[in-house]
Scaffold this active site. Sequence first.
Site, mmCIF file in Angstrom:
data_model
loop_
_atom_site.group_PDB
_atom_site.id
_atom_site.type_symbol
_atom_site.label_atom_id
_atom_site.label_comp_id
_atom_site.label_asym_id
_atom_site.label_seq_id
_atom_site.Cartn_x
_atom_site.Cartn_y
_atom_site.Cartn_z
ATOM 1 N N CYS A 116 2.884 7.712 -6.984
ATOM 2 C CA CYS A 116 1.797 6.727 -7.033
ATOM 3 C C CYS A 116 0.656 7.286 -7.877
ATOM 4 C CB CYS A 116 1.306 6.426 -5.618
ATOM 5 S SG CYS A 116 -0.111 5.329 -5.557
ATOM 6 N N CYS A 120 -3.879 1.096 -9.027
ATOM 7 C CA CYS A 120 -3.531 -0.327 -9.011
ATOM 8 C C CYS A 120 -4.401 -1.126 -8.043
ATOM 9 C CB CYS A 120 -2.059 -0.501 -8.642
ATOM 10 S SG CYS A 120 -0.930 0.331 -9.783
ATOM 11 N N THR A 207 -5.488 4.841 -0.754
ATOM 12 C CA THR A 207 -4.800 5.480 -1.875
ATOM 13 C C THR A 207 -5.805 5.961 -2.919
ATOM 14 O OG1 THR A 207 -2.857 4.083 -1.556
ATOM 15 C CG2 THR A 207 -3.141 5.084 -3.726
ATOM 16 N N GLU A 271 -3.486 9.742 0.141
ATOM 17 C CA GLU A 271 -4.014 8.768 1.089
ATOM 18 C C GLU A 271 -4.999 9.489 2.009
ATOM 19 O OE1 GLU A 271 -0.575 9.475 1.180
ATOM 20 O OE2 GLU A 271 -0.188 8.051 -0.443
ATOM 21 N N HIS A 306 -1.741 -7.722 -6.090
ATOM 22 C CA HIS A 306 -1.246 -6.406 -5.689
ATOM 23 C C HIS A 306 0.225 -6.421 -5.335
ATOM 24 C CE1 HIS A 306 -1.957 -2.286 -4.994
ATOM 25 N NE2 HIS A 306 -1.726 -2.315 -3.683
ATOM 26 N N TYR A 310 3.648 -4.053 -7.470
ATOM 27 C CA TYR A 310 4.655 -3.119 -6.985
ATOM 28 C C TYR A 310 5.829 -2.947 -7.948
ATOM 29 C CZ TYR A 310 2.433 -1.796 -2.703
ATOM 30 O OH TYR A 310 1.575 -1.223 -1.800
ATOM 31 N N CYS A 312 5.441 -1.087 -10.157
ATOM 32 C CA CYS A 312 5.311 0.361 -10.402
ATOM 33 C C CYS A 312 6.477 1.121 -9.778
ATOM 34 C CB CYS A 312 3.983 0.878 -9.864
ATOM 35 S SG CYS A 312 3.827 0.819 -8.055
ATOM 36 N N GLU A 460 5.109 3.502 1.726
ATOM 37 C CA GLU A 460 4.086 2.648 1.129
ATOM 38 C C GLU A 460 4.702 1.366 0.579
ATOM 39 O OE1 GLU A 460 1.154 1.579 -2.235
ATOM 40 O OE2 GLU A 460 2.802 2.959 -2.631
#
Length: 512
Positions: A116, A120, A207, A271, A306, A310, A312, A460
Amino acid sequence: MTTLDDTTEALWARPRREQPICSGEDYIASLRGRNLAVHYLGELVTEPVDHPVIRPSINAVARTYDLAIEQPELASAYSEISGRNVNRFLHIAMSAEEVVAQNRMQRTLGQQTGTCFQRCVGMDALNTLYSITFDCDAEKHTDYHERFRSFLRYVQEENFVIGGAMTDPKGDRSAGPAEQVDPDLFLHVVERREDGVVLRGAKAHQTGCINSHWIVVMPTMRMREADRDYAIVAAIPVDHPGLRYIYGRQSCDSRASEGVDQGNAQFAGQEALIVIDDVFVPNEYVFLDGEVEYAAPLVDRFTGFHRRSYVCKTGLGDVLIGASAQLAEWNGVAGASHIRDKLVEMVHLNETVYGAGIAASYQSTPTAAGSFQPDALLANVCKHNVTRFPYELARLAQDIGGGLVATMPSELDFDDPETGPLLRKYFATVPGISVEDRMRLLRLVENMTMGRNAVGYLTESMHGAGSPQAQRITIAKLAGIDEKKALARHLAGVAEDPADPPVAQTQPDPAA
């Protein structure tokens, strides 16, 4: 209570750097010496930048800066707000093509970091607030939109990292914010002054918060009039003395100083719990305050952005597929039909996630503010796929990798003069393949499927941007079942209701 003394006043005065942050190296330097209150394993961290567990997460964010230099057409865009090219993570998408470009950038960064990269949420929060503040001003005659544009102009000019903070601890899930025994379990306004508000509470699972320069806090759910004090959107500098950060544990994070055994020594996620202890926020950094009717549209638009972000995870999927294919080759089984079939299945699952996400972006529609909003139904389909498919990719990667993914001895044993030769003898495979290279790839698979970066790739993927049921509720709401029934009746020759549509209608726009 945190008051506006000389120290905190300087934080709100929008200090300017001699030069805007440009490279990843500049970014890392910008994080030093901020005196953040960061707690990890029961101790206060002296300098997060130099902490072995935290530094890989900082490296991942640094890649977002360097990518904008290396591939500016992918990771930057011209902003009319500041009149310059800005990092795409700070850009407001003003066309469907620009929403799509976000996805392409996200997949590339997933491929390059295998984790991550933490920006984002901030990007999606900025894009959401651009239209929400505009709509609120139009109805309520507030001045949130101009405040927001002024703040955004500043962060674009300085090239800061913005963290988005939406998730509250929530306490008793059967009770709303105002019904909690402890009111601090949702972030709320404890005092309103002529020049600003005082905030108290916390934001959980945040995050990249320690690696950001500013945090934008937002409401986490639909709210009622009784929840007015909880309907707050505001920007807070990360180094504000009223903020405290408690760093979350990650599986195998103690391996951060163990070299090859880390699996991915360079990059990781982050996190933390942010505790917000009576922080005064001046009006110019408040973008919503008490307008409870805008909490639900804000959450809907944010999740629209969002949940399709994902994609990503498909970049991480590309890495995992590549590692599995390489291990199969090095194990001498690349030609086996069941191995080829498993790799095909991995690709199929990965591209299914990407297809839904990028389709949601391609089908973006304009808001009243002029920015573009992704298709909500497809965005939720993308995220719902993400709650399942990475787990199956991880299972297949472990299947192909074999038992050594979980049982391989330490790098220290490979370096030991007594056990090292034995390990190289008994873990040898196809002639010409280095045992150490195979070990590195096995550690990478372990890292992504059960180790430190499994936090971002698996857990996540399940809970980020809402757990699976949240997507199912939205999918049901936007499914257009009545329209689909009318289509079936029409083709079957069933007597039609005069109101039946002749063709399927476009999905309702949650931003409307």
